[in-house]
Motif scaffolding. Structure first.
Motif, PDB file in Angstrom:
ATOM      1  N   THR A   1       5.661   0.820  13.245  1.00 51.31           N
ATOM      2  CA  THR A   1       4.577   2.534  13.218  1.00 51.31           C
ATOM      3  C   THR A   1       4.949   3.468  12.138  1.00 51.31           C
ATOM      4  OG1 THR A   1       5.035   1.987  15.718  1.00 51.31           O
ATOM      5  CG2 THR A   1       4.674   3.885  15.294  1.00 51.31           C
ATOM      6  N   GLN A   2       6.100   3.632  11.938  1.00 50.64           N
ATOM      7  CA  GLN A   2       6.849   4.828  11.409  1.00 50.64           C
ATOM      8  C   GLN A   2       5.596   4.794   9.862  1.00 50.64           C
ATOM      9  OE1 GLN A   2       7.889   7.746  12.014  1.00 50.64           O
ATOM     10  NE2 GLN A   2       8.669   8.225   9.729  1.00 50.64           N
ATOM     11  N   ILE A   3       5.672   3.522   9.474  1.00 52.80           N
ATOM     12  CA  ILE A   3       5.051   2.798   8.422  1.00 52.80           C
ATOM     13  C   ILE A   3       3.866   3.253   8.216  1.00 52.80           C
ATOM     14  CG2 ILE A   3       4.739   0.701   6.421  1.00 52.80           C
ATOM     15  CD1 ILE A   3       8.221  -0.195   7.444  1.00 52.80           C
ATOM     16  N   GLY A   4       3.677   2.331   9.566  1.00 54.73           N
ATOM     17  CA  GLY A   4       1.559   3.380   9.799  1.00 54.73           C
ATOM     18  C   GLY A   4       1.512   4.765   9.382  1.00 54.73           C
TER      19      GLY A   4
ATOM     20  N   LYS B   1      14.596   4.197  -2.840  1.00 56.41           N
ATOM     21  CA  LYS B   1      15.462   4.352  -1.408  1.00 56.41           C
ATOM     22  C   LYS B   1      15.339   5.096  -0.443  1.00 56.41           C
ATOM     23  CE  LYS B   1      20.511   4.315  -1.412  1.00 56.41           C
ATOM     24  NZ  LYS B   1      21.838   3.888  -2.430  1.00 56.41           N
ATOM     25  N   TYR B   2      15.839   6.360  -1.587  1.00 61.27           N
ATOM     26  CA  TYR B   2      15.355   7.663  -0.618  1.00 61.27           C
ATOM     27  C   TYR B   2      14.326   8.210  -0.252  1.00 61.27           C
ATOM     28  CZ  TYR B   2      19.623   8.322  -3.678  1.00 61.27           C
ATOM     29  OH  TYR B   2      20.876   8.077  -4.352  1.00 61.27           O
ATOM     30  N   LEU B   3      13.201   8.151  -0.612  1.00 67.35           N
ATOM     31  CA  LEU B   3      12.054   7.922   0.314  1.00 67.35           C
ATOM     32  C   LEU B   3      12.201   6.669   1.424  1.00 67.35           C
ATOM     33  CD1 LEU B   3       9.473   7.980  -2.708  1.00 67.35           C
ATOM     34  CD2 LEU B   3       9.715  10.295  -1.163  1.00 67.35           C
ATOM     35  N   THR B   4      12.003   5.791   1.441  1.00 68.50           N
ATOM     36  CA  THR B   4      12.859   4.919   3.069  1.00 68.50           C
ATOM     37  C   THR B   4      13.240   5.580   3.718  1.00 68.50           C
ATOM     38  OG1 THR B   4      12.624   3.133   1.260  1.00 68.50           O
ATOM     39  CG2 THR B   4      12.885   2.820   3.436  1.00 68.50           C
TER      40      THR B   4
ATOM     41  N   GLU C   1       0.690  -0.646   0.162  1.00 64.22           N
ATOM     42  CA  GLU C   1       0.211   0.388  -0.124  1.00 64.22           C
ATOM     43  C   GLU C   1       0.941   1.822  -0.034  1.00 64.22           C
ATOM     44  OE1 GLU C   1      -3.362   2.230   2.529  1.00 64.22           O
ATOM     45  OE2 GLU C   1      -2.540   0.239   3.016  1.00 64.22           O
ATOM     46  N   LEU C   2       1.880   1.329   0.404  1.00 59.90           N
ATOM     47  CA  LEU C   2       2.591   2.287   0.588  1.00 59.90           C
ATOM     48  C   LEU C   2       3.274   2.463  -0.608  1.00 59.90           C
ATOM     49  CD1 LEU C   2       4.528   4.450   2.062  1.00 59.90           C
ATOM     50  CD2 LEU C   2       5.699   2.632   2.303  1.00 59.90           C
ATOM     51  N   TYR C   3       3.604   1.392  -1.291  1.00 57.74           N
ATOM     52  CA  TYR C   3       4.580   1.610  -2.306  1.00 57.74           C
ATOM     53  C   TYR C   3       3.951   2.043  -3.333  1.00 57.74           C
ATOM     54  CZ  TYR C   3       8.654  -0.797   0.020  1.00 57.74           C
ATOM     55  OH  TYR C   3      10.110  -0.616   0.119  1.00 57.74           O
TER      56      TYR C   3
ATOM     57  N   ILE D   1      11.128   7.200   6.277  1.00 61.09           N
ATOM     58  CA  ILE D   1      11.271   6.005   7.385  1.00 61.09           C
ATOM     59  C   ILE D   1      12.476   5.597   8.385  1.00 61.09           C
ATOM     60  CG2 ILE D   1      10.268   3.714   7.472  1.00 61.09           C
ATOM     61  CD1 ILE D   1       8.161   4.813   5.812  1.00 61.09           C
ATOM     62  N   TYR D   2      13.537   5.753   7.646  1.00 61.12           N
ATOM     63  CA  TYR D   2      14.544   5.583   8.418  1.00 61.12           C
ATOM     64  C   TYR D   2      14.565   6.482   9.603  1.00 61.12           C
ATOM     65  CZ  TYR D   2      14.880   0.186   7.003  1.00 61.12           C
ATOM     66  OH  TYR D   2      14.778  -0.889   6.857  1.00 61.12           O
ATOM     67  N   LYS D   3      15.653   7.226   8.980  1.00 59.15           N
ATOM     68  CA  LYS D   3      16.031   8.811   9.685  1.00 59.15           C
ATOM     69  C   LYS D   3      14.833   9.238  10.670  1.00 59.15           C
ATOM     70  CE  LYS D   3      19.406  10.339   5.877  1.00 59.15           C
ATOM     71  NZ  LYS D   3      19.198  12.386   5.656  1.00 59.15           N
TER      72      LYS D   3
END
Length: 323
Positions: free
Chosen positions: A288-291, A238-241, A215-217, A245-247
């Motif tokens: 949680t961050q992905i949601g 990659k940069y969006l992730t 869904e996110l993609y 998400i990660y940072k």
């Protein structure tokens, strides 16, 4: 070595080689910790602040203990000769022992022994450095100065008392701990924050699970007007992730991501994903961050609105420019 012992040794070596790299690394670390316990992580010198060539260290224990070597303690007090035994010999003197008292003498009798052979930290041939928590130096100086004012020391010890007064004038107990941290290049606040973020990371890769939802993609394809490739995903993902998400993970400004990436580089294998090196706590934070990001993407009508929401919800997050 008997044939039986030789066979056992070969069997042990074979079993060790059969273990995964991460497991072998963990066993080696555990063995080193059991042998040494304490290890210096940072090193500094008192030359600039006190005018004496004395090494100081920060240890790897929970308290991040600031220490001074036993030889350095002797140099700080102006004791000459006898090398590492100068301090024990000095405090064993009748008048000095009486001035210091039982508590200080017990601490002197139980030096901290730590491993010092890390980059920038030289160790004696045996590999162990004998030292004391640096606050002990202040305790000794105070006791000597007080005993001298009471006339309880020998006149021959006046030079040492004078050196003790210089040390006390230069620093209080709390101040000298801070000085050791500064000289050794140890930022207590920064290091404690990093330790806290390590709870989100693990050394060994956990079993792969899909964490990033289709869904996110789909939302990113829509918002950024990207065409689905026949294989894989667009490089922009990659940069969006990383940035969305990660940072922001655990509000760490990328520290958790960097720790997980380092763990992957050290212990992982080709094809492992960064999220496989997150701990249970880290995985919960990731989900949680992905949601959260999926929700923002879903309610956004276009890229501009999405990035505006991201900038508002994720502190200081700049818009991405893919050209």
């Amino acid at each position: 070595m008997s044939k039986k012992d030789e066979s056992k040794a070969k069997g042990g070596k074979a079993r060790a080689e059969a273990l995964p790299k991460a497991k072998r690394s963990a066993i080696a670390k555990k063995a080193a910790t059991a042998r040494w316990g304490l290890k210096a992580t940072h090193k500094g010198n008192f030359q600039e602040h006190f005018g004496i060539d004395v090494d100081c260290y920060v240890l790897n224990d929970a308290a991040k203990t600031p220490v001074i070597s036993r030889r350095g303690m002797a140099a700080a007090l102006g004791l000459t000769g006898n090398g590492g035994t100068a301090i024990p010999r000095f405090v064993s003197g009748k008048f000095v022992a009486a001035a210091l008292g039982l508590e200080i003498l017990q601490k002197v009798d139980k030096p901290l022994i730590f491993k010092g052979d890390i980059p920038g930290v030289n160790a004696p041939p045996m590999g162990g450095v004998y030292g004391y928590e640096v606050g002990l130096l202040i305790d000794i100086c105070k006791a000597l100065v007080l005993a001298n004012t009471r006339g309880e020391l020998l006149k021959s010890q006046a030079r040492i008392v004078a050196q003790a007064q210089i040390i006390l004038a230069a620093s209080a107990k709390a101040g000298i701990e801070g000085l050791v941290y500064a000289l050794a290049g140890y930022d207590r606040t920064k290091e404690e924050v990093i330790e806290a973020y390590k709870m989100y990371v693990r050394e060994e890769a956990r079993e792969y699970e899909r964490e990033f939802t289709p869904e996110l993609y789909e939302q990113w394809y829509r918002l950024y007007g990207l065409v689905k490739p026949e294989r894989g995903r667009p490089w922009e993902f990659k940069y969006l992730t990383i940035d969305h998400i990660y940072k922001p993970l655990a509000r760490s400004q990328g520290k958790v991501f960097n720790l997980a990436k380092s763990s992957k580089q050290a212990n992982g294998e080709k094809g492992d994903k960064v999220h496989m090196f997150l701990s249970e706590i880290g995985v919960k934070a990731l989900r949680t961050q992905i949601g959260k990001i999926t929700g923002i993407a879903t309610v956004s009508d276009n890229r501009e609105q999405y990035e505006k929401f991201i900038a508002e919800k994720i502190h200081g997050q700049a818009s991405l420019d893919f050209g």
